[in-house]
Design a protein around this motif. Structure first.
Motif, PDB file in Angstrom:
ATOM      1  N   HIS A   1      39.712  30.216  44.693  1.00  0.00           N
ATOM      2  CA  HIS A   1      38.273  30.222  44.986  1.00  0.00           C
ATOM      3  C   HIS A   1      37.639  31.541  44.548  1.00  0.00           C
ATOM      4  O   HIS A   1      36.535  31.559  43.986  1.00  0.00           O
ATOM      5  CB  HIS A   1      38.050  29.996  46.478  1.00  0.00           C
ATOM      6  N   SER A   2      38.338  32.655  44.785  1.00  0.00           N
ATOM      7  CA  SER A   2      37.803  33.961  44.392  1.00  0.00           C
ATOM      8  C   SER A   2      37.677  34.065  42.883  1.00  0.00           C
ATOM      9  O   SER A   2      36.673  34.569  42.362  1.00  0.00           O
ATOM     10  CB  SER A   2      38.708  35.074  44.921  1.00  0.00           C
ATOM     11  N   TYR A   3      38.672  33.576  42.162  1.00  0.00           N
ATOM     12  CA  TYR A   3      38.633  33.671  40.708  1.00  0.00           C
ATOM     13  C   TYR A   3      37.546  32.791  40.104  1.00  0.00           C
ATOM     14  O   TYR A   3      37.057  33.077  38.998  1.00  0.00           O
ATOM     15  CB  TYR A   3      39.990  33.319  40.101  1.00  0.00           C
ATOM     16  N   LYS A   4      37.161  31.745  40.784  1.00  0.00           N
ATOM     17  CA  LYS A   4      36.063  30.927  40.273  1.00  0.00           C
ATOM     18  C   LYS A   4      34.769  31.737  40.212  1.00  0.00           C
ATOM     19  O   LYS A   4      33.882  31.445  39.410  1.00  0.00           O
ATOM     20  CB  LYS A   4      35.869  29.692  41.160  1.00  0.00           C
ATOM     21  N   GLY A   5      34.665  32.757  41.056  1.00  0.00           N
ATOM     22  CA  GLY A   5      33.485  33.613  41.035  1.00  0.00           C
ATOM     23  C   GLY A   5      33.675  34.887  40.233  1.00  0.00           C
ATOM     24  O   GLY A   5      32.723  35.390  39.633  1.00  0.00           O
ATOM     25  N   PHE A   6      34.901  35.418  40.198  1.00  0.00           N
ATOM     26  CA  PHE A   6      35.136  36.709  39.567  1.00  0.00           C
ATOM     27  C   PHE A   6      35.604  36.611  38.115  1.00  0.00           C
ATOM     28  O   PHE A   6      35.564  37.603  37.392  1.00  0.00           O
ATOM     29  CB  PHE A   6      36.183  37.501  40.359  1.00  0.00           C
ATOM     30  N   LEU A   7      36.072  35.455  37.686  1.00  0.00           N
ATOM     31  CA  LEU A   7      36.550  35.308  36.314  1.00  0.00           C
ATOM     32  C   LEU A   7      35.403  35.455  35.322  1.00  0.00           C
ATOM     33  O   LEU A   7      34.311  34.934  35.548  1.00  0.00           O
ATOM     34  CB  LEU A   7      37.247  33.954  36.148  1.00  0.00           C
ATOM     35  N   ARG A   8      35.651  36.192  34.248  1.00  0.00           N
ATOM     36  CA  ARG A   8      34.632  36.413  33.219  1.00  0.00           C
ATOM     37  C   ARG A   8      35.166  36.008  31.842  1.00  0.00           C
ATOM     38  O   ARG A   8      36.325  36.263  31.520  1.00  0.00           O
ATOM     39  CB  ARG A   8      34.238  37.887  33.169  1.00  0.00           C
ATOM     40  N   PHE A   9      34.317  35.390  31.049  1.00  0.00           N
ATOM     41  CA  PHE A   9      34.660  35.070  29.659  1.00  0.00           C
ATOM     42  C   PHE A   9      33.961  36.054  28.736  1.00  0.00           C
ATOM     43  O   PHE A   9      32.869  36.547  29.034  1.00  0.00           O
ATOM     44  CB  PHE A   9      34.199  33.653  29.303  1.00  0.00           C
ATOM     45  N   LYS A  10      34.587  36.323  27.597  1.00  0.00           N
ATOM     46  CA  LYS A  10      33.930  37.061  26.539  1.00  0.00           C
ATOM     47  C   LYS A  10      34.074  36.266  25.252  1.00  0.00           C
ATOM     48  O   LYS A  10      35.092  35.604  25.028  1.00  0.00           O
ATOM     49  CB  LYS A  10      34.535  38.456  26.381  1.00  0.00           C
ATOM     50  N   GLU A  11      33.059  36.325  24.418  1.00  0.00           N
ATOM     51  CA  GLU A  11      33.071  35.549  23.172  1.00  0.00           C
ATOM     52  C   GLU A  11      33.779  36.328  22.074  1.00  0.00           C
ATOM     53  O   GLU A  11      33.429  37.464  21.765  1.00  0.00           O
ATOM     54  CB  GLU A  11      31.641  35.234  22.741  1.00  0.00           C
TER      55      GLU A  11
END
Length: 257
Positions: free
Chosen positions: A131-141
């Motif tokens: 659940h935490s990673y659903k909010g803290f995960l970031r993508f970069k292009e």
């Protein structure tokens, strides 16, 4: 003599070990499960290497859903993703304990049983981290247009995260790399996601981000710096909302740590 089924730290491995123990009609006291990477041999135990197959794992999954219910299945599934080395033994003990109940679907209510309590705690821990990673995960292009992210989870949460991001980014090519367990989930635009491990992975390409990504990163950091009020900076409050262990993989925090 107690029989201990040795398996790999995977869903297929653990469920295959459960299948073997269940098929031989073992009691709780006469059997157990040990993971290969956390094996500590004891006296008066017979250790058997489990033959791991997808058909065994599928049979156990179907049995759990049919006799224990889907809610119990997800508790067991999440527990199997935990970092705990004794999770296999706890899962097997929970299932054998459920066999003695008139209503096996209520097994997770019997928290006085140590194996059931452990499965409950492990499931809650894995679910909380996912659940935490659903909010803290970031993508970069990246330069090739792929959205890329790296995470360092304690548990094997990729299969919990993949459906979430596949639902939100169905028309994007993206990849999430789990540095802890060296596996990654890959999603091709318009298709289903796949989980990959035991493959050579060149991480150098992840440093080649697109010009647009660099520009957005610059604008975002400039925006945050502009609106910040130095006299109201509260690091303790920030830690409550964003623990340190999640920050290392967040692009916007790269120059902060």
């Amino acid at each position: 003599m107690k029989t201990v089924y040795v398996c790999s730290d995977t869903i297929t491995g653990i469920f295959s070990a459960v299948y073997d123990a269940w098929k031989e009609k073992r009691s709780e006291e006469s059997c157990g499960i040990a993971l290969k990477n956390a094996l500590e041999q004891e006296l008066f135990c017979e250790y058997r290497q489990t033959e791991e197959t997808a058909s065994k794992a599928q049979a156990v999954e179907n049995m759990i859903k049919k006799h224990l219910g889907r809610r119990v299945y997800w508790d067991i599934y999440h527990a199997a993703l935990s970092e705990d080395g004794e999770k296999g033994d706890a899962i097997l003990g929970t299932m054998l304990a459920a066999r003695r109940l008139s209503d096996s679907t209520r097994i997770m209510e019997h928290l006085s049983h140590p194996k059931v309590e452990k499965v409950f705690e492990l499931s809650r821990s894995v679910g909380g981290e996912a659940h935490s990673y659903k909010g803290f995960l970031r993508f970069k292009e990246l330069v090739n247009g792929v959205l890329y992210s790296e995470i360092t989870p304690r548990n094997q949460v990729l299969t919990c995260l993949a459906p979430h991001f596949a639902d939100r980014l169905p028309l994007e090519n993206w990849m999430i790399y789990d540095k802890t367990h060296q596996m990654f989930v890959v999603h091709e635009a318009g298709k289903n996601w796949v989980l990959v491990w035991n493959e050579d992975f060149d991480r150098s390409f992840s440093m080649r981000v697109s010009d647009k990504e660099l520009e957005y990163a610059r604008l975002w950091k400039s925006f945050c710096k502009t609106i910040a009020i130095e006299s109201r900076t509260n690091p303790a409050c920030q830690l409550n909302h964003l623990p340190l262990r999640y920050r290392g993989d967040m692009p916007e925090m790269a120059n902060v740590l």
